[in-house]
Motif scaffolding. Structure first.
Motif, PDB file in Angstrom:
ATOM      1  N   SER A 284       0.835  -1.200   0.000  1.00 29.61           N
ATOM      2  CA  SER A 284       0.000   0.000   0.000  1.00 29.61           C
ATOM      3  C   SER A 284       0.870   1.250   0.000  1.00 29.61           C
ATOM      4  N   LEU A 285       1.906   1.223   0.811  1.00 36.80           N
ATOM      5  CA  LEU A 285       2.799   2.369   0.914  1.00 36.80           C
ATOM      6  C   LEU A 285       3.664   2.529  -0.324  1.00 36.80           C
ATOM      7  N   VAL A 286       4.032   1.428  -0.953  1.00 38.68           N
ATOM      8  CA  VAL A 286       4.801   1.510  -2.202  1.00 38.68           C
ATOM      9  C   VAL A 286       3.976   2.229  -3.264  1.00 38.68           C
ATOM     10  N   PHE A 287       2.708   1.843  -3.415  1.00 40.79           N
ATOM     11  CA  PHE A 287       1.869   2.492  -4.426  1.00 40.79           C
ATOM     12  C   PHE A 287       1.486   3.905  -4.012  1.00 40.79           C
ATOM     13  N   GLU A 288       1.507   4.177  -2.707  1.00 39.73           N
ATOM     14  CA  GLU A 288       1.291   5.548  -2.242  1.00 39.73           C
ATOM     15  C   GLU A 288       2.401   6.459  -2.750  1.00 39.73           C
ATOM     16  N   GLN A 289       3.592   5.902  -2.911  1.00 38.53           N
ATOM     17  CA  GLN A 289       4.746   6.681  -3.366  1.00 38.53           C
ATOM     18  C   GLN A 289       4.995   6.520  -4.872  1.00 38.53           C
ATOM     19  N   ALA A 290       4.007   6.042  -5.592  1.00 34.61           N
ATOM     20  CA  ALA A 290       4.175   5.778  -7.022  1.00 34.61           C
ATOM     21  C   ALA A 290       4.634   7.026  -7.770  1.00 34.61           C
ATOM     22  N   PRO A 291       5.473   6.849  -8.794  1.00 31.30           N
ATOM     23  CA  PRO A 291       5.928   7.994  -9.595  1.00 31.30           C
ATOM     24  C   PRO A 291       4.755   8.621 -10.340  1.00 31.30           C
TER      25      PRO A 291
ATOM     26  N   GLN B 290      -7.052   7.403  -8.799  1.00 30.18           N
ATOM     27  CA  GLN B 290      -8.075   8.300  -8.271  1.00 30.18           C
ATOM     28  C   GLN B 290      -8.141   8.163  -6.743  1.00 30.18           C
ATOM     29  N   PRO B 291      -8.716   9.143  -6.051  1.00 30.70           N
ATOM     30  CA  PRO B 291      -8.808   9.064  -4.586  1.00 30.70           C
ATOM     31  C   PRO B 291      -9.447   7.772  -4.078  1.00 30.70           C
ATOM     32  N   THR B 292     -10.483   7.299  -4.778  1.00 31.02           N
ATOM     33  CA  THR B 292     -11.129   6.052  -4.344  1.00 31.02           C
ATOM     34  C   THR B 292     -10.201   4.864  -4.555  1.00 31.02           C
ATOM     35  N   ASP B 293      -9.432   4.869  -5.661  1.00 31.85           N
ATOM     36  CA  ASP B 293      -8.448   3.812  -5.888  1.00 31.85           C
ATOM     37  C   ASP B 293      -7.439   3.795  -4.749  1.00 31.85           C
ATOM     38  N   SER B 294      -7.011   4.980  -4.357  1.00 34.58           N
ATOM     39  CA  SER B 294      -6.037   5.118  -3.282  1.00 34.58           C
ATOM     40  C   SER B 294      -6.585   4.545  -1.984  1.00 34.58           C
ATOM     41  N   LYS B 295      -7.874   4.735  -1.762  1.00 30.04           N
ATOM     42  CA  LYS B 295      -8.521   4.207  -0.561  1.00 30.04           C
ATOM     43  C   LYS B 295      -8.527   2.673  -0.587  1.00 30.04           C
ATOM     44  N   VAL B 296      -8.812   2.107  -1.769  1.00 28.15           N
ATOM     45  CA  VAL B 296      -8.804   0.651  -1.904  1.00 28.15           C
ATOM     46  C   VAL B 296      -7.407   0.098  -1.617  1.00 28.15           C
ATOM     47  N   PHE B 297      -6.385   0.718  -2.195  1.00 27.16           N
ATOM     48  CA  PHE B 297      -5.009   0.271  -1.964  1.00 27.16           C
ATOM     49  C   PHE B 297      -4.664   0.350  -0.479  1.00 27.16           C
ATOM     50  N   ALA B 298      -5.048   1.451   0.149  1.00 26.42           N
ATOM     51  CA  ALA B 298      -4.697   1.648   1.558  1.00 26.42           C
ATOM     52  C   ALA B 298      -5.352   0.617   2.462  1.00 26.42           C
TER      53      ALA B 298
ATOM     54  N   THR C 240      -7.337  -8.122   0.441  1.00 24.67           N
ATOM     55  CA  THR C 240      -8.154  -8.650   1.527  1.00 24.67           C
ATOM     56  C   THR C 240      -9.608  -8.270   1.242  1.00 24.67           C
ATOM     57  N   ASP C 241     -10.532  -8.718   2.092  1.00 25.16           N
ATOM     58  CA  ASP C 241     -11.946  -8.389   1.900  1.00 25.16           C
ATOM     59  C   ASP C 241     -12.135  -6.875   1.826  1.00 25.16           C
ATOM     60  N   ASN C 242     -12.992  -6.440   0.910  1.00 28.76           N
ATOM     61  CA  ASN C 242     -13.251  -5.010   0.782  1.00 28.76           C
ATOM     62  C   ASN C 242     -14.677  -4.780   0.302  1.00 28.76           C
TER      63      ASN C 242
END
Length: 343
Positions: A57-64, A72-80, A110-112
Motif C-alpha cells: 500500500s505504501l509503495v503504491f502511495e509513493q508511485a511515480p 483516483q482518490p477512491t483507488d487510493s482508498k482501496v489500496f490503503a 483482503t476483503d473489501n
C-alpha cells in the motif's frame, strides 16, 4: 547514378535494421539473465515484507507521477485498506515462442467493499505485426459488488467484447473480420462507454481492461510476423536481395482501434510498474520515511501558517506522514492514511 546511390542507401538501411535486431536479441538475453539472478532476491524480499503491515500500500502511495496520475482518490482508498500482496512475473521467460518482455501484474487483496476478487492478475504479452510491436493484453473480469464499480461499467463492457472475440475466434489480423467485429453489439456498447468517459473519471482499475496501444494481436499472428522478420534479416545478412512487394501491397487501415480502448497508455503504465516500481519497491517504501523527515523539519512558523489556512482546507484530508510509516498508528492492522490528489 542517383538511382544506384539510392539503392546503396536502402541496402545500408536494411543492414542497420538487421543489426538493430541483434541488439534486441541481446536485450532479451539480458532480461533472462537478470531475472535468473534477481529471482532469489525477490523471494527473500517477499518473505520479509510479509512482516511489514501495508508494505505494498505504501509503495503504491509513493508511485511515480506516471502511475500516480492515474490513481483516483477512491483507488487510493482501496489500496490503503486492502492491497495485501503484489508480484510481477515474467510469464514467457523460458517459452521459445514467447518473449521475456512479457509479464504479469498480480495484485492480492483482503476483503473489501468494492469487489469480491481476492486476486486480480493481468497478463501483458509482447507481440509483433509487420509494422508494430508492443504489449497486448486481454480484459480481466472484476467481480464488482452492487453499486461499487469504480469504472462505471467499462471493465464489464471490455470483458464482454473480449469474450465475444474469443468465442467467435475473430481474426484481428484480417481487415474484413475487424470490420465485422465493429458491427457487433459488444463493440458498439464499449465504444459508447469509452466515448462518454472522461480522463478524470477512469479508475486505475480500468488498467485491467487494457488491450493494446494498437489493436489486439494474437500469438499466432505475432509468431508469423517474427518468423518472417527473421527470415528477412537472414537474407540481408547473406547479402541477398529482399523482396518488398508484399509490404507495398499493404493498404492503410482506417479503423480507429483506440475507440474501444478503456485505458490508453496502459502499456506504459504497466511497464513502469514492472520495470521500476517492482524492482525498486524498497526504495519507494523508504520514501515514506523521507516524507516524515521533511515533515518534522517544518519550522514553528510553517506550522502557524498552516494553522491559519485550516478554515480554507477543511474539505481536504491532510497528509498524515506518521501514519504512512506506521508511527502514531493505534493498531498495526489499521491502514495508512492517504494523501489527497491534487486537482
Amino acid at each position: 547514378m542517383d538511382h544506384q546511390k539510392n539503392e546503396e542507401v536502402a541496402a545500408r538501411f536494411e543492414e542497420l535494421a538487421a543489426l538493430e535486431q541483434e541488439f534486441e536479441d541481446m536485450e532479451e538475453e539480458i532480461i533472462r539473465q537478470a531475472e535468473a539472478l534477481q529471482r532469489p532476491l525477490y523471494k527473500k524480499r517477499a518473505d520479509f515484507v510479509t512482516k511489514i503491515p501495508h508494505f505494498w500500500s505504501l509503495v503504491f502511495e509513493q508511485a511515480p507521477p506516471e502511475i500516480d496520475n492515474f490513481i483516483q482518490p477512491t483507488d487510493s482508498k482501496v489500496f490503503a485498506e486492502c492491497l495485501d500482496t503484489f508480484e510481477v512475473t515474467r510469464i514467457e521467460l523460458n517459452d521459445p515462442n514467447g518473449s521475456p518482455r512479457s509479464f504479469s501484474l498480480k495484485f492480492g487483496f483482503t476483503d473489501n467493499e468494492y469487489f469480491e476478487d481476492k486476486v486480480l492478475e493481468k497478463n501483458f504479452w509482447y507481440r509483433k505485426t509487420k509494422d508494430w510491436q508492443g504489449l497486448v493484453s486481454e480484459p480481466v473480469k472484476i467481480n464488482w459488488k452492487k453499486g461499487k464499480d469504480l469504472t462505471g461499467g467499462l471493465t464489464d463492457a471490455a470483458y464482454k467484447l473480449g469474450e465475444m472475440r474469443k468465442k467467435l475466434a475473430i481474426d484481428t489480423a484480417n481487415g474484413a473480420a475487424r470490420k465485422e467485429e465493429a458491427k457487433t453489439k459488444e463493440y458498439k456498447d464499449l465504444a459508447k462507454k469509452v466515448e462518454t468517459a472522461t480522463d478524470a473519471s477512469v479508475s486505475f482499475f480500468g488498467l485491467f481492461s487494457f488491450v493494446s496501444g494498437y489493436r489486439w494481436v494474437s500469438a499466432q499472428e505475432s509468431a508469423q510476423a517474427a518468423k518472417e522478420e527473421r527470415e528477412r534479416f537472414e537474407k540481408i545478412r547473406r547479402g541477398e536481395k529482399v523482396d518488398d512487394e508484399d509490404e507495398a501491397e499493404d493498404e492503410e487501415d482506417p479503423q480507429d482501434y483506440q475507440e474501444i480502448e478503456v485505458f490508453p497508455g496502459g502499456d506504459e503504465v504497466a511497464t513502469v510498474i514492472a520495470e521500476d516500481m517492482w524492482p525498486n519497491a524498497i526504495k519507494y517504501y523508504k520514501g515514506t520515511f523521507d516524507e516524515e523527515e521533511d515533515d518534522e523539519e517544518l519550522s514553528d512558523l510553517d506550522v502557524m501558517d498552516a494553522s491559519d489556512d485550516d478554515d480554507e482546507d477543511d474539505d481536504q484530508e491532510p497528509v498524515d506522514i506518521r501514519a504512512l510509516v506506521g508511527k502514531g498508528r493505534k493498531s498495526e492492522q489499521e491502514p495508512p492514511s492517504k494523501k489527497q490528489r491534487k486537482a
